[in-house]
Scaffold this active site. Structure first.
Site, short mmCIF file in Angstrom:
data_model
loop_
_atom_site.label_atom_id
_atom_site.label_comp_id
_atom_site.label_asym_id
_atom_site.label_seq_id
_atom_site.Cartn_x
_atom_site.Cartn_y
_atom_site.Cartn_z
N LYS A 165 37.98 46.90 19.13
CA LYS A 165 37.96 47.93 19.82
C LYS A 165 39.61 48.41 19.92
CE LYS A 165 33.73 47.48 22.29
NZ LYS A 165 33.11 48.75 21.73
N ARG A 189 22.49 45.45 18.81
CA ARG A 189 21.49 45.74 18.08
C ARG A 189 21.07 44.38 17.32
NH1 ARG A 189 23.89 51.10 15.52
NH2 ARG A 189 24.49 50.95 17.64
#
Ligand code: BES
Ligand code: MN
Ligand code: ZN
Length: 491
Positions: A269, A343
């Site tokens: 990020k 996920r």
């Protein structure tokens, strides 16, 4: 922490007093007594402040006489629209307005016991503070409120109602603590230790480490964990308060994403704002807080809470974009983006939950996508479900608690976006519908069970104070799911 107490309606001889006033209400009872004791100072001040009881409006009067240090009037709005939320908000506003007073009382014309407990609940929630790392704060800058007494004609019922409310407030504040802790302190191992402490409340706690998870075949979760020196954990918390024969009833299951820090991994990020990713375990924090709340109030229901705890780091041992991992379900996943890690964690935990517990339904909570923040901002969490009855109950619990949900679609057409050329699926579906494709991915690990997924990325943390939630960790989901359980599933 502020201690909440309940006592009979009587004018305090000292300390501070909050008066909850409905719109257009005329002075009576304790309010009138206080006004007379202060030679009419209160009514003069309220008139000068043009205070008429409008919802959320306040007026403060310092040293009005009669030994009182401060009187704060707090508006409840129209009597016809008085709800539990309004009472909680009034309690929260009072706690904030009285924070500098060591002792204070809250009164209204005639609060029932249940209403007084709601006021206390709001006050308790607003008084939360995460200050364990502040070593230099001057005592004069700290809140002084130690004991807040809610005055009511029904002290017995108030105390009875408070028992459950206090347990829920404890669960909320536990979740806030977990979310607020920095990632160097709250590693997966440290988080699991905090879960273990719930055994004191009667929760059965089991912890899986990397050896067990590798043996079971948690390839998706372990792939995320492999880049970090912090070992992953999966914690299984069981509260068996149901009245049925133990083991016969299908438990309700709640599953939380617990990424204790999300750098993005090799798909790293940007630096700006990355510190926020310490709260990428807010789903797991909410599940832990929920278990504490249910056990604390001895909920008559069987519930299992499972949290998947990992740190997502880039390193020489980290998984690479393009890697293919095999999940516990047997399905293979092409990891296109290592930043879509939540996920991957949920995939294995959901499958494990179904294999092991055959639950009545599963609800997972996850700070899953930035896309849900673009869609819904910081007002609603995204709700996805394969079961209309479960979704309806969740939406209702959201309205009742103010932890609001907005239902989002699931559809074959979105599901196609995560088909892979070389594996059973890939972990990202491109920019369009980014929160939806995240939900579609998770659904591929739901084995025919009723299920709901809450994308809480926009709700876990608040940058501004609100009536019952100081800025910072919100514990979103604890009150919502406690309500879901209480309204729909308790014996
Ligand atoms: N933890 C983030 C989601 C997130 C973003 C939460 C901002 C709170 C605030 C999640 O793991 C993530 O990185 N998601 C990616 C998914 C993408 C790579 C498909 C995202 O939203 O950018
Ligand atoms: Mn991520
Ligand atoms: Zn994440």
């Amino acid at each position: 922490m502020v201690e909440i107490a309940f006592a009979k309606l009587a004018l305090p001889k000292s300390g501070a007093l909050a008066l909850l006033v409905a719109e257009g209400e005329k002075p009576s009872g304790l309010w009138e007594q206080a006004d007379q004791a202060t030679g009419g100072a209160i009514s003069r001040a309220l008139e000068a402040a043009e205070f008429t009881g409008g919802k959320g409006k306040t007026a403060t009067l310092l040293a009005p006489g009669a030994g009182l240090s401060r009187v704060v009037a707090i508006g409840l709005g129209k009597p016809a629209s008085l709800t539990a939320s309004t009472l909680q908000e009034a309690g929260g506003t009072a706690a904030q307005a009285l924070a500098r007073e060591p002792v204070a009382a809250i009164a209204a014309a005639n609060l029932t016991g249940a209403q007084a407990a709601e006021v206390g609940f709001g006050a308790q929630l607003r008084s939360y503070r995460f200050d364990r790392y502040r070593t230099k704060e001057k005592p004069s800058d700290k809140p002084r409120l130690a004991r807040l007494t809610v005055l009511t004609g029904e002290t017995g019922p108030a105390k009875a109602a408070w028992e459950a409310q206090a347990a829920i407030a404890h669960g909320v504040n536990l979740a806030r603590d977990l979310v607020s802790e920095p990632a160097n302190v709250l590693t997966p191992v440290a988080f699991a230790d905090r879960c273990r402490a719930l055994t004191e409340l009667g929760v059965k706690v089991e912890v899986l480490g990397p050896k067990e998870m590798t043996k079971l075949g948690f390839g998706a979760l372990m792939g995320v964990a492999q880049g970090s020196v912090q070992e992953p954990r999966v914690v299984v918390m069981q509260w068996n308060g149901g009245e049925g024969k133990k083991g016969k009833q299908k438990p309700l299951a709640f599953i939380g994403k617990g990424v204790t820090f999300d750098t993005g991994g090799i798909s790293i990020k940007p630096a700006g704002g990355m510190e926020d990713m310490k709260w990428d375990m807010a789903g797991a924090g909410a599940v832990t807080g929920l278990m504490a709340a249910l056990a604390g109030r001895k909920a008559k229901v069987d519930v299992v809470g499972i949290v998947g705890l990992v740190e997502n780091m880039p390193s020489g041992s980290a998984q690479r974009p393009g890697d293919v991992v095999k999940s516990y379900s047997g399905q293979t996943i092409e990891v296109i983006n290592t930043d879509a890690e939540g996920r991957l964690v949920l995939a294995d935990v959901l499958w494990y939950c179904q294999q092991k517990f055959d639950p009545a339904f599963m609800v997972d909570l996850a700070t899953l996508t930035g896309a849900i923040i673009i869609g819904l901002g910081h007002e609603y969490a995204g709700l996805y479900s394969n079961d209309d009855a479960l979704a309806t109950k969740l939406l209702a619990a959201g309205q009742a608690t103010g932890e609001k949900l907005w239902r989002m679609p699931l559809d074959e057409a979105y599901d196609k976006q995560i088909n892979s050329d070389i594996a059973d699926m890939k972990n990202v579906g491109g920019r369009p519908g980014g929160s939806i494709t995240g939900a579609q991915f998770i659904q591929r690990f739901v084995n025919g069970k009723p299920w709901a997924h809450l994308d809480i990325a926009g709700m876990a943390w608040s940058s501004k104070d609100s009536a019952i939630t100081p800025k910072g960790a919100t514990a979103f989901g604890v009150r919502l799911l406690d309500r879901l359980v209480a309204e729909g599933f308790e014996a």
